[in-house]
Design a protein around this motif. Structure first.
Motif, mmCIF file in Angstrom:
data_model
loop_
_atom_site.group_PDB
_atom_site.id
_atom_site.type_symbol
_atom_site.label_atom_id
_atom_site.label_comp_id
_atom_site.label_asym_id
_atom_site.label_seq_id
_atom_site.Cartn_x
_atom_site.Cartn_y
_atom_site.Cartn_z
ATOM 1 N N GLY A 56 -20.513 10.621 -13.218
ATOM 2 C CA GLY A 56 -20.251 9.243 -12.901
ATOM 3 C C GLY A 56 -19.619 7.968 -14.182
ATOM 4 N N SER A 57 -20.665 9.178 -15.594
ATOM 5 C CA SER A 57 -20.379 7.556 -16.282
ATOM 6 C C SER A 57 -19.630 7.539 -17.452
ATOM 7 N N VAL A 58 -18.844 5.852 -18.083
ATOM 8 C CA VAL A 58 -17.774 6.600 -18.530
ATOM 9 C C VAL A 58 -17.468 6.031 -20.340
ATOM 10 N N ALA A 73 -10.060 5.767 -21.646
ATOM 11 C CA ALA A 73 -11.570 5.614 -20.607
ATOM 12 C C ALA A 73 -11.409 7.351 -20.020
ATOM 13 N N THR A 75 -14.375 9.942 -17.920
ATOM 14 C CA THR A 75 -15.732 10.005 -17.394
ATOM 15 C C THR A 75 -16.054 11.203 -16.956
ATOM 16 N N ARG A 76 -17.444 11.842 -16.936
ATOM 17 C CA ARG A 76 -17.969 13.156 -16.908
ATOM 18 C C ARG A 76 -17.774 13.016 -15.450
ATOM 19 N N THR A 77 -17.633 14.389 -14.860
ATOM 20 C CA THR A 77 -17.297 14.598 -13.363
ATOM 21 C C THR A 77 -18.080 15.713 -13.518
ATOM 22 N N MET A 84 -9.655 8.601 -17.468
ATOM 23 C CA MET A 84 -9.568 7.612 -16.458
ATOM 24 C C MET A 84 -8.612 6.804 -16.198
ATOM 25 N N VAL A 194 -15.188 -0.571 -12.875
ATOM 26 C CA VAL A 194 -16.757 0.103 -12.863
ATOM 27 C C VAL A 194 -17.487 -1.392 -13.292
ATOM 28 N N ARG A 198 -22.337 1.590 -16.366
ATOM 29 C CA ARG A 198 -21.630 3.009 -16.255
ATOM 30 C C ARG A 198 -21.306 3.649 -17.182
#
Length: 336
Positions: A56-58, A73, A75-77, A84, A194, A198
């Motif tokens: 969830g962080s970027v 950008a 992000t980790r899922t 992103m 965001v 984050r």
């Protein structure tokens, strides 16, 4: 390119990717997969630097290279790393700063050496083109040295004179390009919508990113100190060969126009600090082993020399006609 939210987000089109993949296969590489630069940089950020990038962080990747500027950008899922958004400029980079420095030197010193500068700016022979190339190489080298020093001396080809260039002058000349990259980065972060908490970090990538002015302006604009390493031009190359995470959706496995969307089979990921520990262990073993080996070799040489000298002396004493001269200090064998 404008700000967008692509499924695979690779700046190169399908024909260029196919050419690159075909060349790699012709060179003998199997199972070639192309990876977008922000994903490669994010891998380096996590697995080499050991920085945290929770789900969830970027991570904002600011890539200022020689001829282009890109910001992305990542992000980790739960399934891996995904892009992103990206933005950038195809006409912004270190070469623009080099051109500004050359123009500054031209304005400042042409009146003292007009003929030389005419040949450097409008080369008419092979020698002139070689000198022009040397000038641009020296300007690039001076720009890199000013990342660590406050002043450098620069030799002007054909003019036979050295000029003084300061970091203050360089930053004044580079400010428009650097400020534009900062504005683009801030706009991309704002467009993400965001929370700032984050944002795991702003990672500086590309050779031109080592200019201290860039980190200063980013910190002033974003309120967060960016992450910079000694050789930012190697981040993407090293990060692209790391394979600890499952393949993200923004990588390509075959030369097609559609990006691969199925993640690779998960493997057992190495701990985040494993790579750093291995490198530390290799450096430590080398630092200890080399001095010990040197000391062992020196001690062995001294012992060998001592044994040789003792043997010669004993032989001379026992035979009274040894390899040594008739020294009065040498004792006579008691049985003679």
């Amino acid at each position: 390119r404008g700000l967008h939210r692509p499924p695979g987000c690779v700046a190169w089109g399908a024909p260029r990717r196919e050419v690159l993949l075909t060349a790699a296969e012709s060179a003998g590489f199997d199972q070639v997969r192309l990876m977008v630069e922000p994903i490669a940089a994010a891998r380096y950020f996590v697995h080499v630097l050991g920085r945290r990038l929770p789900v969830g962080s970027v991570l904002v990747v600011h890539d200022l290279g020689a001829g282009t500027f890109d910001v992305g950008a990542v992000t980790r899922t739960p399934t891996g790393l995904e892009i992103m958004a990206v933005d950038g400029r195809d006409d912004l980079g270190g070469l623009e700063v080099d051109a500004a420095v050359v123009a500054h030197l031209d304005r400042s010193h042409r009146e003292h050496h007009p003929a030389a500068w005419q040949r450097l700016t409008a080369p008419g022979s092979v020698e002139d083109r070689r000198a022009r190339h040397q000038l641009w190489d020296d300007v690039r080298s001076a720009k890199e040295r000013l990342s660590r020093a406050n002043t450098v001396d620069l030799l002007i080809p054909l003019a036979g004179t050295a000029v003084h260039l300061t970091r203050t002058e360089l930053e004044s000349l580079a400010a428009p390009a650097v400020a534009e990259s900062v504005r683009t980065t801030a706009a991309l972060i704002d467009a993400l919508h965001v929370p700032r908490q984050r944002i795991a970090g702003v990672f500086l990538v590309g050779g031109a990113s080592r200019m201290p002015l860039l980190a200063t302006l980013l910190f002033q604009r974003l309120g967060q100190p960016p992450v910079i390493i000694e050789q930012p031009e190697l981040i993407v190359a090293e990060g692209s060969v790391l394979a600890y995470d499952p393949a993200p959706a923004s990588t390509f496995t075959t030369p097609t126009t559609t990006p691969t969307t199925t993640p690779a089979a998960p493997s057992s990921p190495a701990p985040a600090g494993t790579v750093r520990r291995r490198r530390w262990l290799r450096r430590t073993v080398t630092a200890v082993a080399v001095p010990l080996a040197t000391m062992w070799a020196a001690t062995s040489a001294v012992i060998a020399a001592t044994l040789i000298v003792v043997g010669i002396v004993l032989y001379s004493i026992t035979t009274d006609q040894g390899l040594l001269p008739d020294w009065p200090l040498l004792p006579t064998a008691p049985w003679r």
